[in-house]
Design a protein around this motif. Structure first.
Motif, mmCIF file in Angstrom:
data_model
loop_
_atom_site.group_PDB
_atom_site.id
_atom_site.type_symbol
_atom_site.label_atom_id
_atom_site.label_comp_id
_atom_site.label_asym_id
_atom_site.label_seq_id
_atom_site.Cartn_x
_atom_site.Cartn_y
_atom_site.Cartn_z
ATOM 1 N N ILE A 40 -15.003 -52.608 157.482
ATOM 2 C CA ILE A 40 -15.550 -51.827 158.742
ATOM 3 C C ILE A 40 -14.510 -50.622 158.976
ATOM 4 O O ILE A 40 -14.979 -49.534 159.287
ATOM 5 N N GLU A 41 -13.273 -50.799 158.996
ATOM 6 C CA GLU A 41 -12.337 -49.711 159.142
ATOM 7 C C GLU A 41 -12.704 -48.655 158.329
ATOM 8 O O GLU A 41 -12.287 -47.526 158.472
ATOM 9 N N ARG A 42 -12.691 -48.855 156.865
ATOM 10 C CA ARG A 42 -13.212 -47.920 155.899
ATOM 11 C C ARG A 42 -14.511 -47.271 155.799
ATOM 12 O O ARG A 42 -14.927 -46.706 154.930
ATOM 13 N N ASP A 43 -15.420 -47.845 156.985
ATOM 14 C CA ASP A 43 -16.665 -47.373 156.990
ATOM 15 C C ASP A 43 -17.349 -47.690 155.885
ATOM 16 O O ASP A 43 -18.253 -47.103 155.356
ATOM 17 N N GLU A 44 -17.185 -48.889 155.148
ATOM 18 C CA GLU A 44 -17.947 -49.344 154.078
ATOM 19 C C GLU A 44 -18.657 -50.546 154.415
ATOM 20 O O GLU A 44 -19.793 -50.824 153.778
ATOM 21 N N ARG A 45 -18.837 -50.941 155.835
ATOM 22 C CA ARG A 45 -19.510 -51.869 156.273
ATOM 23 C C ARG A 45 -19.850 -51.932 157.688
ATOM 24 O O ARG A 45 -18.760 -51.415 158.367
ATOM 25 N N ARG A 46 -21.143 -52.024 158.089
ATOM 26 C CA ARG A 46 -21.651 -52.019 159.642
ATOM 27 C C ARG A 46 -21.495 -53.603 160.032
ATOM 28 O O ARG A 46 -21.820 -54.325 159.151
ATOM 29 N N PRO A 47 -20.875 -53.737 161.035
ATOM 30 C CA PRO A 47 -20.884 -54.980 161.670
ATOM 31 C C PRO A 47 -22.394 -55.508 162.044
ATOM 32 O O PRO A 47 -22.833 -54.610 162.525
ATOM 33 N N SER A 48 -22.369 -56.892 162.074
ATOM 34 C CA SER A 48 -23.655 -57.389 162.797
ATOM 35 C C SER A 48 -23.697 -56.964 164.212
ATOM 36 O O SER A 48 -22.652 -56.936 164.771
ATOM 37 N N PRO A 49 -24.774 -57.186 164.691
ATOM 38 C CA PRO A 49 -24.791 -56.973 166.040
ATOM 39 C C PRO A 49 -24.036 -57.914 167.249
ATOM 40 O O PRO A 49 -23.268 -57.435 167.998
ATOM 41 N N GLN A 50 -24.035 -58.999 166.465
ATOM 42 C CA GLN A 50 -23.272 -59.930 167.129
ATOM 43 C C GLN A 50 -21.645 -59.883 167.126
ATOM 44 O O GLN A 50 -21.082 -59.965 168.100
ATOM 45 N N MET A 51 -21.340 -59.411 165.725
ATOM 46 C CA MET A 51 -19.951 -58.986 165.590
ATOM 47 C C MET A 51 -19.616 -57.698 166.146
ATOM 48 O O MET A 51 -18.623 -57.672 166.791
ATOM 49 N N ALA A 52 -20.362 -56.890 166.516
ATOM 50 C CA ALA A 52 -20.218 -55.819 167.181
ATOM 51 C C ALA A 52 -19.694 -55.943 168.742
ATOM 52 O O ALA A 52 -18.900 -55.393 169.320
ATOM 53 N N GLU A 53 -20.669 -57.079 169.270
ATOM 54 C CA GLU A 53 -20.430 -57.484 170.600
ATOM 55 C C GLU A 53 -18.973 -58.011 170.606
ATOM 56 O O GLU A 53 -18.285 -57.653 171.553
ATOM 57 N N LEU A 54 -18.549 -58.814 169.665
ATOM 58 C CA LEU A 54 -17.353 -59.473 169.676
ATOM 59 C C LEU A 54 -16.383 -58.355 169.615
ATOM 60 O O LEU A 54 -15.046 -58.637 170.277
ATOM 61 N N LEU A 55 -16.430 -57.563 168.646
ATOM 62 C CA LEU A 55 -15.388 -56.382 168.794
ATOM 63 C C LEU A 55 -15.151 -55.475 169.961
ATOM 64 O O LEU A 55 -14.025 -55.271 170.270
ATOM 65 N N VAL A 56 -16.324 -55.327 170.697
ATOM 66 C CA VAL A 56 -16.351 -54.689 172.042
ATOM 67 C C VAL A 56 -15.360 -55.612 172.774
ATOM 68 O O VAL A 56 -14.601 -54.915 173.652
ATOM 69 N N GLU A 57 -15.614 -56.752 172.812
ATOM 70 C CA GLU A 57 -14.789 -57.449 173.716
ATOM 71 C C GLU A 57 -13.359 -57.704 173.320
ATOM 72 O O GLU A 57 -12.544 -57.465 174.115
ATOM 73 N N HIS A 58 -13.213 -57.967 172.068
ATOM 74 C CA HIS A 58 -11.587 -58.170 171.627
ATOM 75 C C HIS A 58 -10.848 -56.711 171.340
ATOM 76 O O HIS A 58 -9.840 -56.846 171.502
ATOM 77 N N LEU A 59 -11.870 -55.850 171.302
ATOM 78 C CA LEU A 59 -10.986 -54.435 171.277
ATOM 79 C C LEU A 59 -10.929 -53.818 172.516
ATOM 80 O O LEU A 59 -10.180 -52.820 172.564
ATOM 81 N N ALA A 60 -11.179 -54.629 173.476
ATOM 82 C CA ALA A 60 -11.239 -53.957 175.061
ATOM 83 C C ALA A 60 -11.688 -52.711 175.043
ATOM 84 O O ALA A 60 -11.153 -51.697 175.761
#
Lengths: 924, 149
Positions: A40-60
């Motif tokens: 994801i950090e290398r822009d090789e992969r997009r997170p699933s919507p579910q994972m994106a929500e979790l990233l929002v939460e855990h990355l504050a």
């Protein structure tokens, strides 16, 4: 954070660093594999919507930016992110600022004596005398760890050493042609991202391999063309070439040319393939020394062992060290081949025997009980972490495990998990008063049982399904079989089974179609075996079936990559039709890779899947394929028996197919005609004639057919080829019939074959001008785009050159022979190459261009030194030696001339027996 | 050599034709100045070479005829055959063969006697042999030339 100015991956990375999380920590929080965060950090992969929500939460992510973050997560994926180039030519994934997503925490201690021995092998290799060596020992003895540590140290000390390795697979390995060598070649062309990201190879190793890649690509394109799509898929080659900034400029054109030629090339041999593999390694090693690691060789496929044998004998001329590992007990057990009733000798055994004969001591046995070394290992392992363990504890641990590496480390872990060992306030391990040695497991298997026994049912279920796929398994397969979500399953694997229980580790992540698959590996094969063995036969069958279905659906259009696994799991899963389909596909794949032993195994397996009396057409096709494979293996009597079985089956089919029957009869005739030994041919001569006659009876009065042409050619050839008294009239009669029919059908390949038999007749009758006309006609046919056999083209060129020499047109012959030389060189056809050189030498000799003859002699002597079994493969060299002897005599070097004449006579005697029995060629 | 080639003549033809064997037998006889063998093989070599339109063997046969005719005392016919052979060898570009034919022409000139002509032939032959580093033949050419000094 301004979403407009950075990519999504950069945003995630900056935010993660701001929060001081490692990739692994963020992965743990979000519940995915660390490798996923990395991608994801290398822009090789997009997170699933579910994972994106979790990233929002855990990355504050702050409230006002959340929408932009999620939008970016959905829509601004940068394709091919890993191909972003850096100024030092390294790909983004090898950016030194990023840590490997998965850091291996394996501890390596002791084994200094073994490392010293391995190092001494490396020293002689670096001095230019490559060799082979093996680390042996039963499961858990630390073979893999020893090789890994050796490779690590060697790379530290040798700044230009290249390390690549491959592993054989217990389930599919013995039927998956060239598996470990395919791994090696992928590494050598720079396909290192997954291995590095998964922690299987170090950054330094990956960097060196990446930097070597352009040279590997160049060498592969120029000298290793037959290896493409056998050892390395063309798609992967193209992907790496496109990504690498230093790829050869013409790689696209070259690959395109090779693809077109490959379609036309039918007849290269396994030996040529091996030769190209060695040449590639040899050239790479001339630039940078190579250390090649082959693990779990007890499960190696026969094709790999054949290649290993070939390479092993040529290593002394290179800077290549091959270090392998195997379990002696598995080798001693032999291997049960599908087509045999009895156990057979394990194919690794004769290979090891030959290497011992060649190199002397080649084994490092880790299985011997050496108390001092065992105790040293236990001490070193204990002291790898701060502790307060006393001598009694150390002795007790040693006597319990006898210094067995896996047993010792797993027992220590078990003691820690059950609280018998604990860390004091200063972080030092010490023993608990509850520790009772007499209740401790006495064998490594029991420790494994204990450790697995402590898992909750959910985790155990995950590992049980995983164990059915094999030592390396796919998270998404387990998820499908257990009907669980991908994310929770990855979380279980990464957080629980990897981090907490340390029973598995993540290996790599691959992209298949539109999705990513995550591979994990059991920390040791014994864990997988324990879980698999605990299943009942019924459970195994159902799980294999489910694993096969999951793999089939996940790979979709890319199933060709896992045909071997699908065939295996469907066979074990009892799904007959699917198993049959994939097993046949695996046989075809193996045959296309010149892995004839494996192909034979698969055809036997396919035959065993057909119920008696069912699918007769298919059984017939399989029998014919099996017989053809035996011919390819040089097992002609076996082939004849199988062709006969097929004829028997064909006869019982309704509406018997004349074409098939004709072909089978013809194949028996040809199989006999091409037997190597005269005695064998004599033994089968009548049988061949009988079958060819049966074929002629079948086609009598029928319209022209391509199979009839082939039969007529076979009859014409048999009329002289295998007979004591050749019947040239009969041969000419059938050759002319074949030519006439081939002309009617307009088939250049068959017409050329028919003309070839007529050329033989003309040769025998001394009609050399007529023979030349036939050769020139064949040459014209071979230029037809439909003529798709490069080897045959090279052969026709040589024969044309030779026919020209017979009528004294030496200068005219040379260009044809040079073209034949180039073509033979390109397909590594040593026999044709030598013939092309030999007749060039004749031309130059007759034209009194002696230095040119001696130049060819240098070339030929170089080949003789370089290639194993040169005489066997190139044919007798006596004539050529005699020619060179004459030149020395003409130049007054009588001693050299005498010596060479003696050599020439010796070769003739070795090939054709005493002088009394010599033929015209010999006396000439 | 003669023995092997004669044995080969009795055996089945494949890639070594009779024309090759006759050419070698005739050439061997010429080198040995073996009149009997020349009488036997020169005509056969010529016929076989003509049959296959094999220029090199025709030249070898012509040279053999030249030697045979010289030994038989028919110098004009010998010169005609040797000149023909020389032309054919030159057409092929076979330098050793040219050198050897020049030696035979030199021998013919010696027997006439035509020493200047002979020296010219031997001298030209020597050049060819030296170019090829054909030492024994060059040495023989030297010996022949030394008789004129």
């Amino acid at each position: 954070m301004k979403a407009e100015t950075v990519s999504f991956g950069q945003w995630v990375r900056q935010q993660r660093r701001a929060l001081d999380f490692t990739q692994a920590e963020l992965a743990q929080r979000v519940g995915c594999a660390a490798i996923t965060i990395r991608k994801i950090e290398r822009d090789e992969r997009r997170p699933s919507p579910q994972m994106a929500e979790l990233l929002v939460e855990h990355l504050a992510i702050p409230g006002p930016e959340r929408e932009a973050f999620l939008r970016l997560a959905r829509g601004q994926f940068i394709a091919g992110g890993s191909q972003l180039r850096r100024s030092d030519g390294l790909p983004a994934f090898l950016d030194p600022s990023t840590d490997p997503a998965v850091a291996r925490e394996d501890i390596f201690v002791a084994r200094e004596i073994e490392l010293k021995q391995l190092n001494s092998w490396l020293t002689v290799t670096l001095a230019g005398s490559g060799r082979i060596g093996f680390v042996t020992g039963e499961a858990g003895r630390g073979k893999t760890s020893l090789l890994a540590e050796f490779a690590r140290r060697a790379q530290e000390e040798q700044k230009n050493l290249i390390v690549a390795g491959g592993i054989c697979n217990a389930f599919s390995g013995s039927g998956d042609p060239y598996l470990p060598f395919r791994d090696i070649l992928r590494m050598l062309i720079g396909d290192v991202e997954a291995g590095w990201a998964g922690g299987a190879i170090s950054r330094e190793q990956a960097v060196r391999l990446w930097r070597l890649a352009p040279y590997t690509l160049q060498t592969l394109l120029s000298d290793g063309q037959a290896l493409i799509d056998v050892f390395i898929p063309e798609l992967i080659l193209a992907r790496i070439a496109a990504a690498h900034p230093n790829s050869p400029g013409n790689w696209r054109e070259e690959l395109n040319r090779i693809r077109q030629e490959r379609v036309r090339r039918r007849d290269i041999e396994q030996q040529q393939l091996f030769e190209q593999f060695f040449e590639l390694l040899f050239k790479l090693a001339a630039r940078q020394p190579l250390l090649l690691l082959l693990d779990d060789l007890q499960w190696a496929d026969s094709a790999s062992l054949n290649l290993l044998f070939h390479l092993g004998r040529r290593l002394p001329e290179s800077r290549i060290l091959i270090a392998g590992a195997y379990r002696p007990s598995e080798v001693a057990l032999g291997r049960l081949e599908t087509g045999d009733k009895d156990d057979q000798r394990h194919p690794l055994e004769p290979v090891i025997f030959e290497f011992k004969r060649h190199y002397g001591e080649i084994e490092l046995d880790l299985g011997r009980f050496l108390p001092e070394a065992g105790m040293a290992f236990v001490e070193a392992l204990i002291d790898s972490e701060p502790n307060r363990f006393d001598a009694d504890f150390r002795q007790a641990l040693f006597w319990r495990t006898k210094g067995h590496p896996l047993f010792t480390s797993e027992l220590l872990r078990a003691l820690q998990e059950q609280g018998d060992l604990f860390k004091d306030g200063e972080g030092r391990w010490q023993t608990s008063p509850s520790l009772r040695w007499d209740s401790m497991p006495a064998r490594v298997e029991a420790v494994i049982a204990q450790r697995v026994g402590r898992l909750d049912n959910t985790l155990r279920e995950v590992l049980t399904v995983a164990s059915v796929e094999g030592e390396i398994f796919t998270a998404q397969v387990v998820a499908q079989v257990l009907q669980r979500g991908e994310l929770p399953l990855l979380r279980s694997l990464a957080q629980e089974l990897e981090n907490r229980h340390r029973l598995v580790h993540e290996r790599d992540e691959i992209e298949i179609g539109e999705q990513f698959l995550n591979h994990f590996q059991f920390r040791h094969a014994l864990f997988q075996q324990y879980l698999y063995n605990a299943l009942s036969p019924g459970e195994r069958r159902l799980l294999h079936r489910d694993v096969a279905r999951a793999l089939e659906s996940l790979y979709g259009a890319e199933q060709a990559a896992i045909v071997v696994q699908l065939a295996y799991h469907y066979r074990q899963g009892g799904e007959r039709e699917k198993a049959l389909a994939f097993t046949r596909q695996a046989a075809r794949q193996a045959e296309a890779m010149y892995a004839f032993d494996e192909a034979v195994e698969y055809v036997h397996a396919a035959l065993s899947l057909i119920r008696p009396g069912d699918q007769r057409e298919l059984r017939l096709a399989l029998l014919e394929q099996l017989a053809d494979l035996h011919v390819s293996l040089g097992e002609r009597p076996e082939a004849i028996a199988i062709y006969q079985e097929a004829i028997g089956l064909q006869g019982s089919l309704l509406g018997e197919n004349r074409v098939t029957l004709t072909r089978l009869h013809r194949k028996i005739g040809m199989t006999v005609a091409h037997m190597t030994w005269y005695e064998d041919r004599q033994e089968h001569e009548l049988l061949a004639r009988e079958h060819l006659q049966l074929g002629l009876d079948l086609v009598a009065g029928r319209p022209p057919h391509i199979e009839t042409v082939r039969l007529l050619v076979a009859v014409a050839e048999e009329s002289w080829f295998s007979r004591v008294q050749p019947d040239w009239d009969r041969s000419e009669y059938y050759a002319n019939l074949a030519i006439e029919m081939a002309e009617t059908l307009d088939t250049p390949v068959e017409l050329s074959a028919a003309l070839n038999t007529l050329a033989a007749v003309y040769g025998a009758r001394g009609l050399f001008r007529e023979r030349l006309q036939v050769s020139l006609r064949r040459l014209a046919l071979s230029r037809d785009p439909r003529f798709d056999d490069v080897r045959e083209q090279a052969s026709i060129l040589t024969q044309t050159g030779r026919a020209l020499t017979l009528v004294g047109e030496y200068s005219e012959a040379i260009p044809y022979l040079q073209e034949a030389e180039d073509l033979s060189q390109r397909i590594q056809a040593l026999d044709l190459l030598f013939y092309a050189l030999r007749y060039q030498a004749v031309c130059y000799y007759r034209l009194d261009q002696w230095d040119a003859v001696l130049g060819i002699e240098d070339q030929w002597r170089g080949m003789a030194e370089r290639y194993t079994n040169f005489e066997e493969r190139a044919g007798p060299t006596c004539f050529f030696i005699a020619l060179v002897a004459s030149i020395h005599a003409l130049r007054g070097r009588m001693e050299q001339a005498r010596q060479l004449r003696g050599e020439s006579v010796a070769v003739m005697v070795a090939n054709d027996g005493p002088m009394e029995g010599w033929g015209r060629d010999n006396h000439y | 050599m003669k023995q092997h080639l004669e044995k080969a003549l009795t055996q089945q033809v494949d890639w070594v034709g009779d024309h090759t064997l006759y050419a070698l037998l005739a050439d061997g006889a010429a080198r040995q100045q073996d009149l009997e063998a020349l009488q036997q093989y020169a005509p056969l070599a010529e016929a076989a070479a003509v049959r296959y339109d094999h220029l090199l063997y025709q030249a070898i046969a012509a040279r053999a005829w030249g030697v045979l005719l010289r030994l038989s005392g028919d110098r004009p016919a010998a010169e005609s055959q040797l000149t023909r052979a020389l032309g054919q060898f030159e057409e092929i570009g076979a330098r050793w063969q040219i050198g050897r034919t020049l030696i035979e022409l030199g021998e013919l000139a010696v027997s006439q006697p035509a020493p200047e002509q002979a020296r010219g032939y031997f001298s030209r032959a020597l050049t060819y042999f030296e170019e090829l580093d054909a030492r024994p033949d060059a040495q023989r050419a030297h010996q022949k030339l030394s008789k004129f000094s």
